[in-house]
Design an enzyme around this catalytic site. Structure first.
Site, PDB file in Angstrom:
ATOM      1  N   HIS A 140      54.814   6.128  -3.661  1.00 56.37           N
ATOM      2  CA  HIS A 140      56.110   5.178  -3.807  1.00 56.37           C
ATOM      3  C   HIS A 140      56.700   5.133  -2.598  1.00 56.37           C
ATOM      4  O   HIS A 140      57.526   3.936  -2.536  1.00 56.37           O
ATOM      5  CB  HIS A 140      57.231   6.073  -4.803  1.00 56.37           C
ATOM      6  CG  HIS A 140      56.817   6.149  -6.089  1.00 56.37           C
ATOM      7  ND1 HIS A 140      56.233   5.117  -6.886  1.00 56.37           N
ATOM      8  CD2 HIS A 140      56.579   7.177  -6.895  1.00 56.37           C
ATOM      9  CE1 HIS A 140      55.997   5.681  -8.136  1.00 56.37           C
ATOM     10  NE2 HIS A 140      56.165   7.050  -8.028  1.00 56.37           N
ATOM     11  N   ASP A 176      47.486   7.720 -10.548  1.00 52.26           N
ATOM     12  CA  ASP A 176      48.910   8.330 -10.948  1.00 52.26           C
ATOM     13  C   ASP A 176      49.393   7.531 -12.270  1.00 52.26           C
ATOM     14  O   ASP A 176      49.250   6.367 -12.299  1.00 52.26           O
ATOM     15  CB  ASP A 176      49.733   8.291  -9.593  1.00 52.26           C
ATOM     16  CG  ASP A 176      50.876   9.074  -9.812  1.00 52.26           C
ATOM     17  OD1 ASP A 176      51.060  10.256  -9.368  1.00 52.26           O
ATOM     18  OD2 ASP A 176      52.150   8.813 -10.502  1.00 52.26           O
ATOM     19  N   HIS A 178      52.549   6.894 -12.846  1.00 48.68           N
ATOM     20  CA  HIS A 178      53.590   5.894 -12.080  1.00 48.68           C
ATOM     21  C   HIS A 178      52.735   4.751 -11.458  1.00 48.68           C
ATOM     22  O   HIS A 178      51.897   5.134 -10.393  1.00 48.68           O
ATOM     23  CB  HIS A 178      54.547   6.430 -11.266  1.00 48.68           C
ATOM     24  CG  HIS A 178      55.204   7.674 -12.262  1.00 48.68           C
ATOM     25  ND1 HIS A 178      54.747   8.962 -11.772  1.00 48.68           N
ATOM     26  CD2 HIS A 178      56.192   7.638 -13.069  1.00 48.68           C
ATOM     27  CE1 HIS A 178      55.631   9.766 -12.604  1.00 48.68           C
ATOM     28  NE2 HIS A 178      56.502   9.061 -13.259  1.00 48.68           N
ATOM     29  N   ASP A 264      49.740  13.321 -13.243  1.00 52.72           N
ATOM     30  CA  ASP A 264      50.592  13.230 -14.306  1.00 52.72           C
ATOM     31  C   ASP A 264      50.328  12.361 -15.301  1.00 52.72           C
ATOM     32  O   ASP A 264      51.315  12.043 -16.282  1.00 52.72           O
ATOM     33  CB  ASP A 264      51.915  12.988 -13.459  1.00 52.72           C
ATOM     34  CG  ASP A 264      51.841  11.648 -12.242  1.00 52.72           C
ATOM     35  OD1 ASP A 264      50.514  11.112 -12.514  1.00 52.72           O
ATOM     36  OD2 ASP A 264      52.869  11.428 -11.691  1.00 52.72           O
TER      37      ASP A 264
END
Length: 371
Positions: A140, A176, A178, A264
């Protein structure tokens, strides 16, 4: 037999964004937790890999911190200053939901250093494959700001360092849960980096990772977002790998593969709503290693990203580590609670995402060509 490297450092286990809840610090309505969602006790995962005997297949490497010169391949100087200043205070937000403690700046430099050194070692032929078990995560983090637990962009810096080391084309796969907005922003107009993200649709960041985001300028077609609906599991992820990632990679012809290997997307993770299991991550890793053998002479580096289930994360890391080492799926005491749920099968709403990208993405439609 492949030469394998395992990069980890004690200081990465000392990074702790505080005793808050999820990504928020203690405050009104937020009681201190005994363990933060970022799981600073990542050593439990390394301990399970060691206990299972899988770590014996790797050469263990203690990384050095990344230099300013390396960090500046992606980040602006002001960003480095903010991270260092917040960490020097012992607590604070270094960006947007990117909380730190006294050790965080050093841990973040070591995390980047591990990824840069792993990529360089693989390119130099010292190792064929590498795994970096590092914290804080990175995907991120944008060039000018930390975000969502990520301080520096570990994979992005490693890709830039690899290009500086002499390779031209780098494939970055990010599974991931996200979307990796920081990696996408770094390479959005770069024709020599193919960024592929398989993530939960609409999760985080908001309005990021859409199928319509395919790159800009010279980089058009070099971003491939696969936003799967919540509830996607084993078959959906393998369909994305076989029908999207593999043909795009063959068209692009990378010289190095980097994998942002967050865990995740598992069915036990509190930060996502996906259904992946250890079997899924083992299969994805096997597939990517085979693709590396086909396209890059075996050169591939896996980097740990997200993973927030205190009990399931170690098993998922073990599955990835086992697959990198060419070992079968490890025992998974949690598998029975997830494996036979309906979400593990490919559903029509998931197929539509894959079919749309097959038909419309520049790297896939009409058999996309590498420049």
């Amino acid at each position: 037999m492949s030469k394998l490297a395992w990069y980890s450092h004690e200081i990465c286990f000392w990074h702790d964004p505080g005793p808050g809840s999820g990504y928020l610090p203690v405050g009104p309505g937020i009681e201190p937790l005994r363990q933060h969602a970022v799981d600073p006790d990542l050593r439990r995962a390394e301990g399970l890999v060691r206990l299972a005997g899988v770590l014996d297949h790797y050469t263990r490497v203690t990384p050095e911190p990344a230099t300013d010169d390396e960090l500046l391949l992606v980040h602006v100087p002001e960003h480095l200053d903010r991270v260092e200043a917040a960490s020097a205070l012992g607590a604070g937000d270094a960006g947007v939901y990117a909380y730190v403690n006294h050790h965080s700046a050093q841990a973040a430099r070591v995390a980047v250093g591990a990824c840069v050194q792993a990529a360089t070692a693989v390119l130099d032929g010292r190792f064929d494959r590498a795994y970096c078990l590092v914290r804080p995560p990175g995907h991120h983090a944008e060039p000018d700001r930390a975000m969502a637990l990520c301080l520096y962009n570990n994979v992005a810096v490693a890709a830039r360092a690899a290009q500086r080391h002499g390779v031209r084309r780098v494939l970055v796969l990010d599974w991931d849960v996200h979307h990796g907005n920081g990696i996408q922003r770094t390479f959005y107009d770069d024709p020599d980096v193919l960024y592929v993200s398989i993530h939960q649709e609409g999760l985080f960041p908001p309005a990021s990772g859409l199928v319509t985001e395919t790159g800009a300028g010279a980089g058009v077609g070099r971003t491939l977002n696969v936003p799967l609906p919540a509830g996607s599991g084993h078959e959906a992820y393998l369909a994305a790998l076989s029908r999207l990632v593999t043909p795009a990679a063959r068209a692009f012809r990378p010289e190095l593969i980097l994998v942002a290997a967050g865990v995740d997307a598992s069915g036990h993770d509190p930060m996502g709503r996906m259904m992946c299991t250890s079997r899924t991550f083992h299969a994805l890793t096997v597939g990517m290693c085979a693709l590396a053998d086909e396209l890059t002479g075996g050169r591939i580096v896996f980097v740990h990203e997200g993973g927030y289930s205190a009990w399931y994360q170690p098993t998922l890391v073990l599955a990835i580590a086992s697959a990198i080492a060419g070992l079968p799926e490890p025992p998974d005491p949690f598998l029975h609670s997830l494996e036979h749920l309906p979400g593990q099968r490919l559903r029509p709403q998931q197929s539509r995402v894959v079919e749309h990208l097959e038909a419309h993405h520049p790297m896939l439609a009409r058999g996309g060509r590498s420049r």
